[in-house]
Enzyme design. Structure first.
Site, mmCIF file in Angstrom:
data_model
loop_
_atom_site.group_PDB
_atom_site.id
_atom_site.type_symbol
_atom_site.label_atom_id
_atom_site.label_comp_id
_atom_site.label_asym_id
_atom_site.label_seq_id
_atom_site.Cartn_x
_atom_site.Cartn_y
_atom_site.Cartn_z
ATOM 1 N N CYS A 131 0.807 -1.168 -0.065
ATOM 2 C CA CYS A 131 0.056 0.042 -0.063
ATOM 3 C C CYS A 131 0.790 1.377 0.121
ATOM 4 C CB CYS A 131 -1.043 -0.045 1.130
ATOM 5 S SG CYS A 131 -0.128 0.251 2.676
ATOM 6 N N HIS A 174 -8.127 -8.795 7.223
ATOM 7 C CA HIS A 174 -8.171 -8.479 5.819
ATOM 8 C C HIS A 174 -9.141 -9.300 5.078
ATOM 9 C CE1 HIS A 174 -4.225 -7.171 6.961
ATOM 10 N NE2 HIS A 174 -4.404 -6.315 5.974
HETATM 11 O O1 GFB Z 1 -8.013 -7.026 2.518
HETATM 12 P P1 GFB Z 1 -8.635 -5.656 2.647
HETATM 13 O O2 GFB Z 1 -9.294 -5.395 3.872
HETATM 14 O O3 GFB Z 1 -7.408 -4.514 2.291
HETATM 15 O O4 GFB Z 1 -9.845 -5.193 1.575
HETATM 16 P P2 GFB Z 1 -7.005 -3.732 1.207
HETATM 17 C C1 GFB Z 1 -9.470 -5.933 0.349
HETATM 18 C C2 GFB Z 1 -10.838 -5.711 -0.604
HETATM 19 O O5 GFB Z 1 -11.830 -6.528 -0.269
HETATM 20 C C3 GFB Z 1 -11.718 -4.173 -0.505
HETATM 21 C C4 GFB Z 1 -13.048 -5.939 0.179
HETATM 22 O O6 GFB Z 1 -12.026 -4.118 -1.824
HETATM 23 C C5 GFB Z 1 -12.553 -4.722 0.323
HETATM 24 O O7 GFB Z 1 -13.795 -3.898 0.379
HETATM 25 N N1 GFB Z 1 -13.633 -7.002 1.039
HETATM 26 C C6 GFB Z 1 -14.939 -7.708 0.957
HETATM 27 C C7 GFB Z 1 -13.552 -7.050 2.335
HETATM 28 N N2 GFB Z 1 -15.549 -7.909 1.678
HETATM 29 C C8 GFB Z 1 -14.578 -7.794 2.661
HETATM 30 C C9 GFB Z 1 -14.473 -8.284 4.108
HETATM 31 O O8 GFB Z 1 -15.500 -8.828 4.751
HETATM 32 N N3 GFB Z 1 -13.372 -7.711 4.903
HETATM 33 C C10 GFB Z 1 -12.414 -7.044 4.517
HETATM 34 N N4 GFB Z 1 -11.330 -6.731 5.313
HETATM 35 N N5 GFB Z 1 -12.535 -6.786 2.881
HETATM 36 C C11 GFB Z 1 -5.264 -3.253 3.160
HETATM 37 C C12 GFB Z 1 -4.705 -2.085 3.789
HETATM 38 O O9 GFB Z 1 -5.934 -2.702 1.967
HETATM 39 O O10 GFB Z 1 -4.215 -4.065 2.691
HETATM 40 C C13 GFB Z 1 -3.552 -2.209 4.489
HETATM 41 O O11 GFB Z 1 -5.597 -1.256 4.392
HETATM 42 C C14 GFB Z 1 -2.609 -3.232 3.791
HETATM 43 O O12 GFB Z 1 -2.802 -0.991 4.660
HETATM 44 C C15 GFB Z 1 -3.320 -4.329 3.327
HETATM 45 O O13 GFB Z 1 -1.744 -2.501 2.963
HETATM 46 C C16 GFB Z 1 -2.403 -5.465 2.903
HETATM 47 O O14 GFB Z 1 -6.191 -4.634 0.370
HETATM 48 O O15 GFB Z 1 -7.789 -2.859 0.779
#
Ligand code: GFB
Length: 318
Positions: free
Chosen positions: A110, A180
């Protein structure tokens, strides 16, 4: 670094640190120093300095960090910025003060600008605006990279940095508000299956693309760099392949064996549209990932089921 070297793995209770410890132990590295966050608060500068002065580690894997998924990053902005800056500052400075031979700092994909060209090459750092949902975390991780570079330039420290893509695997966090996407989907589909729920809700539109690396592959890559790389430039760690959140959901649904429907909730943020790492540099150095996404998910789900039985899953994070 050899089997007798004194190695400090910072953050050994987390998903990344525990994978590094497992690998080091498998490979016969027997002189590991480990401290839980209760035993050593890495945000406390004098405690960290005293620890380094007493233990004198020769090698450091800096895997300690405040981490979380999109919602945690977006909610606890001050904590993500402050905790991560404090941990990095204290550990990197103590490593310099106490003459650590080599340190590996772990960042995150990120760090790249939200709209940078894909796949993301290391040279795109600081070429544009960051994704707002994780800007504080990204700023802290960029500071960590710059700290390693600066201590190398000014004091000749052998401090290197690696930028992993989204990770998954054993010892992940399954708290639905803070985790995540991959562990969240696994838990949601599993609970929906067990409770015969007709529908599972997925955040966002399902269209964002993400790349996933199994944490055991990441640990291999970290050890590989520790043994083989002494460059100033940080290195991406990923698979070089990505998948939409919708297709990921279908894959996890299939592995879990859930038969109901998927419903998207566009009121929840999508985050960055895509963050696929260029893995050319790691390939040129001689490393590529091993664990295919479906195999990794199957294996992680088996561990998830075992964790439920033994009541060992991190289902609600403090
Ligand atoms: O893995 P995630 O939380 O982080 O979300 P990022 C990835 C995508 O999955 C987003 C979707 O588009 C979320 O909206 N998503 C769908 C969900 N359903 C869910 C759910 O139930 N839970 C979650 N958590 N997501 C993070 C960064 O970004 O990645 C950090 O905020 C870090 O800083 C990490 O870099 C590796 O990939 O968007």
């Amino acid at each position: 670094m050899n089997e007798k070297s004194k190695i400090y793995v910072a953050g050994h209770n987390g998903m990344v640190g525990s994978a590094i410890v497992r690998l080091l132990q498998q490979k016969g590295f027997s002189n590991l120093i480990l401290r839980t966050s209760k035993e050593l608060d890495l945000r406390n500068q004098s405690a960290v300095d005293t620890f380094f002065s007493k233990e004198k580690p020769e090698f450091v894997f800096l895997a300690a960090a405040k981490v979380g998924g999109i919602q945690a990053n977006n909610t606890y902005k001050a904590d993500f910025l402050y905790d991560n800056l404090a941990i990095e500052t204290n550990v990197i400075h103590a490593a310099y003060n106490h003459r650590v031979k080599k340190l590996l700092f772990l960042g995150s994909s990120c760090i790249y600008p939200k709209l940078a060209p894909q796949p993301l090459k290391e040279e795109y750092l600081l070429s544009g605006f960051l994704e707002p949902t994780n800007e504080p975390y990204a700023i802290a991780k960029i500071a960590g990279i710059k700290m390693c570079e600066a201590f190398r330039d000014q004091y000749n420290c052998n401090f290197i940095s690696a930028m992993p893509t989204n990770l998954y695997g054993p010892n992940d966090n399954y708290d639905l508000q803070k985790s995540h996407v991959l562990p969240a989907l696994m838990r949601k589909f599993h609970e929906a299956k067990v409770n015969s729920q007709p529908q599972v809700e997925i955040w966002g539109t399902g269209s964002p693309l993400r790349e996933f690396l199994h944490v055991d592959d990441l640990a291999e890559a970290c050890l590989f760099l520790m043994l083989n790389y002494n460059g100033k430039d940080f290195v991406n760690m990923g698979t070089g392949e990505d998948i939409s959140i919708k297709d990921l959901a279908l894959l996890v649904k299939d592995v879990v064996g859930y038969n109901g429907e998927i419903k998207f909730d566009p009121s929840k943020p999508d985050g960055t549209p895509r963050k696929l790492l260029s893995v050319e540099k790691m390939k040129t150095l001689g490393w590529t990932y091993r664990i295919k996404l479906k195999d990794g998910i199957i294996n992680t789900y088996a561990l998830f089921l075992e964790g439920i039985k033994k009541n060992q899953l991190r289902l609600s994070e403090q």
